[in-house]
Design a protein around this motif. Structure first.
Motif, PDB file in Angstrom:
ATOM      1  N   ALA A 185       0.809  -1.219   0.000  1.00  0.00           N
ATOM      2  CA  ALA A 185       0.000   0.000   0.000  1.00  0.00           C
ATOM      3  C   ALA A 185       0.844   1.272   0.000  1.00  0.00           C
ATOM      4  O   ALA A 185       0.454   2.284  -0.595  1.00  0.00           O
ATOM      5  N   THR A 186       1.988   1.250   0.646  1.00  0.00           N
ATOM      6  CA  THR A 186       2.786   2.472   0.796  1.00  0.00           C
ATOM      7  C   THR A 186       4.004   2.516  -0.116  1.00  0.00           C
ATOM      8  O   THR A 186       4.757   3.486  -0.085  1.00  0.00           O
ATOM      9  N   TYR A 187       4.183   1.508  -0.941  1.00  0.00           N
ATOM     10  CA  TYR A 187       5.368   1.442  -1.792  1.00  0.00           C
ATOM     11  C   TYR A 187       5.539   2.654  -2.710  1.00  0.00           C
ATOM     12  O   TYR A 187       6.672   3.116  -2.905  1.00  0.00           O
ATOM     13  N   PRO A 188       4.482   3.199  -3.303  1.00  0.00           N
ATOM     14  CA  PRO A 188       4.685   4.391  -4.145  1.00  0.00           C
ATOM     15  C   PRO A 188       5.397   5.539  -3.417  1.00  0.00           C
ATOM     16  O   PRO A 188       6.201   6.256  -4.021  1.00  0.00           O
ATOM     17  N   LEU A 189       5.156   5.698  -2.132  1.00  0.00           N
ATOM     18  CA  LEU A 189       5.872   6.743  -1.390  1.00  0.00           C
ATOM     19  C   LEU A 189       7.356   6.411  -1.254  1.00  0.00           C
ATOM     20  O   LEU A 189       8.196   7.309  -1.193  1.00  0.00           O
ATOM     21  N   ASP A 190       7.687   5.131  -1.224  1.00  0.00           N
ATOM     22  CA  ASP A 190       9.088   4.710  -1.223  1.00  0.00           C
ATOM     23  C   ASP A 190       9.761   5.107  -2.529  1.00  0.00           C
ATOM     24  O   ASP A 190      10.901   5.587  -2.530  1.00  0.00           O
ATOM     25  N   ILE A 191       9.068   4.887  -3.626  1.00  0.00           N
ATOM     26  CA  ILE A 191       9.594   5.262  -4.946  1.00  0.00           C
ATOM     27  C   ILE A 191       9.806   6.774  -5.013  1.00  0.00           C
ATOM     28  O   ILE A 191      10.866   7.251  -5.421  1.00  0.00           O
ATOM     29  N   VAL A 192       8.807   7.528  -4.583  1.00  0.00           N
ATOM     30  CA  VAL A 192       8.898   8.984  -4.596  1.00  0.00           C
ATOM     31  C   VAL A 192      10.062   9.446  -3.713  1.00  0.00           C
ATOM     32  O   VAL A 192      10.845  10.315  -4.114  1.00  0.00           O
ATOM     33  N   ARG A 193      10.197   8.858  -2.553  1.00  0.00           N
ATOM     34  CA  ARG A 193      11.299   9.222  -1.643  1.00  0.00           C
ATOM     35  C   ARG A 193      12.652   9.008  -2.312  1.00  0.00           C
ATOM     36  O   ARG A 193      13.505   9.896  -2.311  1.00  0.00           O
ATOM     37  N   ARG A 194      12.838   7.824  -2.891  1.00  0.00           N
ATOM     38  CA  ARG A 194      14.121   7.525  -3.527  1.00  0.00           C
ATOM     39  C   ARG A 194      14.409   8.469  -4.691  1.00  0.00           C
ATOM     40  O   ARG A 194      15.533   8.945  -4.847  1.00  0.00           O
ATOM     41  N   ARG A 195      13.394   8.715  -5.496  1.00  0.00           N
ATOM     42  CA  ARG A 195      13.592   9.608  -6.645  1.00  0.00           C
ATOM     43  C   ARG A 195      13.926  11.018  -6.180  1.00  0.00           C
ATOM     44  O   ARG A 195      14.772  11.689  -6.777  1.00  0.00           O
ATOM     45  N   MET A 196      13.256  11.479  -5.136  1.00  0.00           N
ATOM     46  CA  MET A 196      13.535  12.831  -4.647  1.00  0.00           C
ATOM     47  C   MET A 196      14.928  12.910  -4.033  1.00  0.00           C
ATOM     48  O   MET A 196      15.587  13.943  -4.109  1.00  0.00           O
ATOM     49  N   GLN A 197      15.391  11.830  -3.430  1.00  0.00           N
ATOM     50  CA  GLN A 197      16.740  11.826  -2.868  1.00  0.00           C
ATOM     51  C   GLN A 197      17.799  11.872  -3.969  1.00  0.00           C
ATOM     52  O   GLN A 197      18.804  12.545  -3.836  1.00  0.00           O
ATOM     53  N   VAL A 198      17.551  11.139  -5.037  1.00  0.00           N
ATOM     54  CA  VAL A 198      18.539  11.049  -6.108  1.00  0.00           C
ATOM     55  C   VAL A 198      18.423  12.201  -7.102  1.00  0.00           C
ATOM     56  O   VAL A 198      19.425  12.739  -7.566  1.00  0.00           O
ATOM     57  N   HIS A 199      17.205  12.592  -7.427  1.00  0.00           N
ATOM     58  CA  HIS A 199      16.964  13.636  -8.437  1.00  0.00           C
ATOM     59  C   HIS A 199      16.154  14.771  -7.833  1.00  0.00           C
ATOM     60  O   HIS A 199      15.129  15.177  -8.391  1.00  0.00           O
ATOM     61  N   GLY A 200      16.574  15.278  -6.706  1.00  0.00           N
ATOM     62  CA  GLY A 200      15.810  16.263  -5.943  1.00  0.00           C
ATOM     63  C   GLY A 200      15.368  17.483  -6.711  1.00  0.00           C
ATOM     64  O   GLY A 200      14.249  17.957  -6.566  1.00  0.00           O
TER      65      GLY A 200
END
Length: 162
Positions: free
Chosen positions: A82-97
């Motif tokens: 259920a919460t995996y999309p927020l994990d994806i968003v978090r990682r992308r924002m960390q790498v490509h802020g």
């Protein structure tokens, strides 16, 4: 040394991207913790209540460990999914802020460009291994330790028989 590597990376990020870049991904991380923890605890305790009814037992401590493990795994699987999309968003924002202006912008951009399965749920199957195992172990160990502590205190407060 590890310390100089961390220090170098820390200073390089501040120099090239500015101090706020150190916090890229913090917002989706915090937003993801609440539903993940809430869903996993709710699911685990709901499943334990159902197991007690199904087994005809009164106390949580009477739930067999294998069934407790299965409840933990299911809770982890549901919460992770259920919460995996927020994990994806978090990682992308960390790498490509700098690419994203907000959590919502990152979410929409990933969805529009890559889709639901190929973008927001990319890599979920690998997390189905890690997440449920972690929740299974932590919830089961927590329950067993609580039961031991409760049992210890219940027996400690009983009067001694002479």
């Amino acid at each position: 040394s590890t310390q100089s590597t961390w220090g170098t990376a820390f200073l390089e990020i501040i120099k090239t991207e500015g101090a706020p870049a150190l916090f890229n991904g913090l917002c989706p991380t915090l937003l993801g913790i609440l539903p993940y923890a809430g869903l996993s605890f709710m699911t685990f305790h709901t499943l334990k209540a159902r197991l007690k009814t199904w087994l005809g037992i009164q106390k949580d401590s009477d739930i067999p460990v294998p069934m407790r493990l299965a409840a933990g795994a299911t809770a982890g699987l549901i919460a992770q999914s259920a919460t995996y999309p927020l994990d994806i968003v978090r990682r992308r924002m960390q790498v490509h802020g700098k690419v994203y202006t907000s959590v919502w912008h990152a979410f929409l951009t990933i969805y529009r460009n890559e889709g639901l399965v190929g973008g927001l749920y990319k890599g979920l199957s690998m997390n189905w291994i890690k997440g449920p195992i972690a929740v299974t172990i932590s919830f089961t160990v927590n329950d067993l330790l609580k039961n031991q502590i409760r049992h210890y205190h219940e027996n400690k407060t009983k009067p001694l028989k002479h």
